[in-house]
Write a protein that holds these residues in place. Structure first.
Motif, PDB file in Angstrom:
ATOM      1  N   GLU A  55       0.827  -1.202   0.000  1.00  0.00           N
ATOM      2  CA  GLU A  55       0.000   0.000   0.000  1.00  0.00           C
ATOM      3  C   GLU A  55       0.869   1.263   0.000  1.00  0.00           C
ATOM      4  OE1 GLU A  55      -2.501  -0.609   3.411  1.00  0.00           O
ATOM      5  OE2 GLU A  55      -3.782  -2.047   2.329  1.00  0.00           O
ATOM      6  N   GLY A  56       1.974   1.239   0.746  1.00  0.00           N
ATOM      7  CA  GLY A  56       2.883   2.384   0.780  1.00  0.00           C
ATOM      8  C   GLY A  56       3.499   2.655  -0.582  1.00  0.00           C
ATOM      9  N   VAL A  57       3.892   1.598  -1.271  1.00  0.00           N
ATOM     10  CA  VAL A  57       4.462   1.744  -2.613  1.00  0.00           C
ATOM     11  C   VAL A  57       3.404   2.269  -3.575  1.00  0.00           C
ATOM     12  CG1 VAL A  57       5.397   0.457  -4.588  1.00  0.00           C
ATOM     13  CG2 VAL A  57       6.302   0.067  -2.290  1.00  0.00           C
ATOM     14  N   ALA A  58       2.209   1.716  -3.506  1.00  0.00           N
ATOM     15  CA  ALA A  58       1.133   2.174  -4.396  1.00  0.00           C
ATOM     16  C   ALA A  58       0.835   3.649  -4.172  1.00  0.00           C
ATOM     17  CB  ALA A  58      -0.129   1.333  -4.178  1.00  0.00           C
ATOM     18  N   GLN A  59       0.792   4.062  -2.920  1.00  0.00           N
ATOM     19  CA  GLN A  59       0.516   5.472  -2.616  1.00  0.00           C
ATOM     20  C   GLN A  59       1.648   6.360  -3.117  1.00  0.00           C
ATOM     21  OE1 GLN A  59      -0.004   6.291   1.551  1.00  0.00           O
ATOM     22  NE2 GLN A  59      -0.810   8.331   1.168  1.00  0.00           N
ATOM     23  N   ALA A  60       2.885   5.944  -2.923  1.00  0.00           N
ATOM     24  CA  ALA A  60       4.025   6.750  -3.367  1.00  0.00           C
ATOM     25  C   ALA A  60       4.078   6.870  -4.883  1.00  0.00           C
ATOM     26  CB  ALA A  60       5.327   6.141  -2.839  1.00  0.00           C
ATOM     27  N   LEU A  61       3.653   5.830  -5.593  1.00  0.00           N
ATOM     28  CA  LEU A  61       3.720   5.829  -7.056  1.00  0.00           C
ATOM     29  C   LEU A  61       2.493   6.457  -7.724  1.00  0.00           C
ATOM     30  CD1 LEU A  61       5.199   2.278  -7.739  1.00  0.00           C
ATOM     31  CD2 LEU A  61       6.380   4.487  -7.915  1.00  0.00           C
ATOM     32  N   ALA A  62       1.473   6.765  -6.948  1.00  0.00           N
ATOM     33  CA  ALA A  62       0.230   7.299  -7.520  1.00  0.00           C
ATOM     34  C   ALA A  62       0.508   8.591  -8.293  1.00  0.00           C
ATOM     35  CB  ALA A  62      -0.786   7.556  -6.429  1.00  0.00           C
ATOM     36  N   PRO A  63      -0.008   8.666  -9.520  1.00  0.00           N
ATOM     37  CA  PRO A  63       0.171   9.896 -10.296  1.00  0.00           C
ATOM     38  C   PRO A  63      -0.523  11.068  -9.587  1.00  0.00           C
ATOM     39  CG  PRO A  63      -0.674   8.112 -11.671  1.00  0.00           C
ATOM     40  CD  PRO A  63      -0.741   7.645 -10.244  1.00  0.00           C
ATOM     41  N   ASP A  64       0.260  12.060  -9.201  1.00  0.00           N
ATOM     42  CA  ASP A  64      -0.305  13.201  -8.475  1.00  0.00           C
ATOM     43  C   ASP A  64       0.375  14.506  -8.870  1.00  0.00           C
ATOM     44  OD1 ASP A  64       2.175  12.893  -7.332  1.00  0.00           O
ATOM     45  OD2 ASP A  64       1.461  12.605  -5.292  1.00  0.00           O
ATOM     46  N   GLY A  65       0.945  14.527 -10.056  1.00  0.00           N
ATOM     47  CA  GLY A  65       1.613  15.730 -10.530  1.00  0.00           C
ATOM     48  C   GLY A  65       3.108  15.755 -10.274  1.00  0.00           C
ATOM     49  N   ARG A  66       3.604  14.838  -9.413  1.00  0.00           N
ATOM     50  CA  ARG A  66       5.050  14.780  -9.193  1.00  0.00           C
ATOM     51  C   ARG A  66       5.714  14.096 -10.378  1.00  0.00           C
ATOM     52  NH1 ARG A  66       5.850  11.216  -4.445  1.00  0.00           N
ATOM     53  NH2 ARG A  66       3.874  10.392  -5.166  1.00  0.00           N
ATOM     54  N   HIS A  67       6.988  14.382 -10.570  1.00  0.00           N
ATOM     55  CA  HIS A  67       7.759  13.730 -11.624  1.00  0.00           C
ATOM     56  C   HIS A  67       7.934  12.253 -11.289  1.00  0.00           C
ATOM     57  CE1 HIS A  67       8.781  17.346 -13.800  1.00  0.00           C
ATOM     58  NE2 HIS A  67       9.087  17.928 -12.638  1.00  0.00           N
ATOM     59  N   LEU A  68       8.110  11.454 -12.324  1.00  0.00           N
ATOM     60  CA  LEU A  68       8.309  10.012 -12.158  1.00  0.00           C
ATOM     61  C   LEU A  68       9.448   9.729 -11.193  1.00  0.00           C
ATOM     62  CD1 LEU A  68       7.828   7.050 -12.885  1.00  0.00           C
ATOM     63  CD2 LEU A  68       9.320   7.394 -14.870  1.00  0.00           C
ATOM     64  N   ARG A  69      10.569  10.406 -11.341  1.00  0.00           N
ATOM     65  CA  ARG A  69      11.721  10.158 -10.474  1.00  0.00           C
ATOM     66  C   ARG A  69      11.353  10.396  -9.009  1.00  0.00           C
ATOM     67  NH1 ARG A  69      17.399  10.071 -10.952  1.00  0.00           N
ATOM     68  NH2 ARG A  69      18.350  10.482  -8.945  1.00  0.00           N
ATOM     69  N   ASP A  70      10.582  11.450  -8.735  1.00  0.00           N
ATOM     70  CA  ASP A  70      10.191  11.756  -7.358  1.00  0.00           C
ATOM     71  C   ASP A  70       9.269  10.679  -6.792  1.00  0.00           C
ATOM     72  OD1 ASP A  70      11.675  14.098  -7.466  1.00  0.00           O
ATOM     73  OD2 ASP A  70       9.940  15.318  -8.052  1.00  0.00           O
ATOM     74  N   ARG A  71       8.349  10.195  -7.625  1.00  0.00           N
ATOM     75  CA  ARG A  71       7.439   9.134  -7.177  1.00  0.00           C
ATOM     76  C   ARG A  71       8.196   7.839  -6.932  1.00  0.00           C
ATOM     77  NH1 ARG A  71       4.314   9.574 -12.045  1.00  0.00           N
ATOM     78  NH2 ARG A  71       3.594   7.478 -11.626  1.00  0.00           N
ATOM     79  N   LEU A  72       9.106   7.496  -7.845  1.00  0.00           N
ATOM     80  CA  LEU A  72       9.916   6.292  -7.662  1.00  0.00           C
ATOM     81  C   LEU A  72      10.789   6.419  -6.416  1.00  0.00           C
ATOM     82  CD1 LEU A  72      10.966   5.604 -11.351  1.00  0.00           C
ATOM     83  CD2 LEU A  72       9.668   4.039  -9.889  1.00  0.00           C
ATOM     84  N   SER A  73      11.377   7.581  -6.226  1.00  0.00           N
ATOM     85  CA  SER A  73      12.221   7.806  -5.051  1.00  0.00           C
ATOM     86  C   SER A  73      11.418   7.641  -3.769  1.00  0.00           C
ATOM     87  CB  SER A  73      12.842   9.210  -5.123  1.00  0.00           C
ATOM     88  OG  SER A  73      13.674   9.422  -4.012  1.00  0.00           O
ATOM     89  N   ALA A  74      10.205   8.163  -3.737  1.00  0.00           N
ATOM     90  CA  ALA A  74       9.353   8.022  -2.548  1.00  0.00           C
ATOM     91  C   ALA A  74       8.999   6.560  -2.298  1.00  0.00           C
ATOM     92  CB  ALA A  74       8.087   8.857  -2.708  1.00  0.00           C
ATOM     93  N   ALA A  75       8.699   5.821  -3.353  1.00  0.00           N
ATOM     94  CA  ALA A  75       8.358   4.398  -3.207  1.00  0.00           C
ATOM     95  C   ALA A  75       9.553   3.611  -2.685  1.00  0.00           C
ATOM     96  CB  ALA A  75       7.886   3.830  -4.543  1.00  0.00           C
TER      97      ALA A  75
END
Length: 192
Positions: free
Chosen positions: A66-86
């Motif tokens: 669930e944490g990974v899914a939430q971090a990767l959710a498209p929300d206007g952040r760049h792909l790199r930022d979403r991947l980094s959060a996940a």
């Protein structure tokens, strides 16, 4: 997220006990106390310590997914930022595992929860691959699944080898290599 059932609450409280004492040294009395139950009350929910360990592992892995899914959710952040959060989310979870009673718990998880571990690894890899594959064509990796597995391996390895480190530099390096390599692969394969 739906409210946790009483069994889920018990499994959540048991996770901390297992992490502190390990599977072998943890008693049903320890687990009952952590859950605010009598030992007999605990047995109404879980027949064995191993069954409760399995339920705790399921809850931990569910939170990871669930944490990974939430971090990767498209929300206007760049792909790199979403991947980094996940990846930071995963690093935090794995670092928590590689402390104290680690070897015994990892062995127990591999024995008692192998299917859960395998399912979670496949799911998280697929989530990372999906995020990598959504990049514009010039950034899309040739094989998002392999690159996702590489990122996951890098995070697990960093957490295992450097448990006191927050992993941010290692995660950024792994992302840089994967994303730079994906551009090169796409460039070498020619226009879409």
């Amino acid at each position: 997220m739906p409210a946790a059932s009483r069994a889920d609450e018990i499994a959540d409280s048991a996770a901390a006990v297992f992490q502190r004492y390990g599977l072998r040294k943890t008693s049903m009395d320890d687990l009952a106390t952590a859950a605010g139950l009598s030992r007999q009350g605990l047995y109404l929910h879980f027949r064995t310590k191993e069954a409760l360990f399995h339920a705790s592992l399921r809850r931990i892995l569910q939170r990871q997914r669930e944490g990974v899914a939430q971090a990767l959710a498209p929300d206007g952040r760049h792909l790199r930022d979403r991947l980094s959060a996940a990846l930071a989310c995963l690093h935090s979870e794995y670092t928590a595992v590689y402390h104290g009673t680690t070897a015994e718990l990892i062995d127990a998880a591999a024995t008692l929860g192998r299917s859960l571990l395998d399912e979670t690894t496949r799911d998280i890899t697929a989530q990372l691959a999906g995020a990598l594959a959504e990049a514009p064509r010039h950034d899309r990796p040739a094989d998002a699944g392999q690159l996702a597995a590489l990122l996951l391996s890098a995070v697990v390895g960093a957490a295992h080898l450097y448990p006191g480190d927050n992993g941010r530099d290692r995660i950024d390096t792994a992302l840089t290599v994967v994303l730079a390599g994906s551009r090169r692969v796409s460039e070498e394969s020619g226009p879409p």
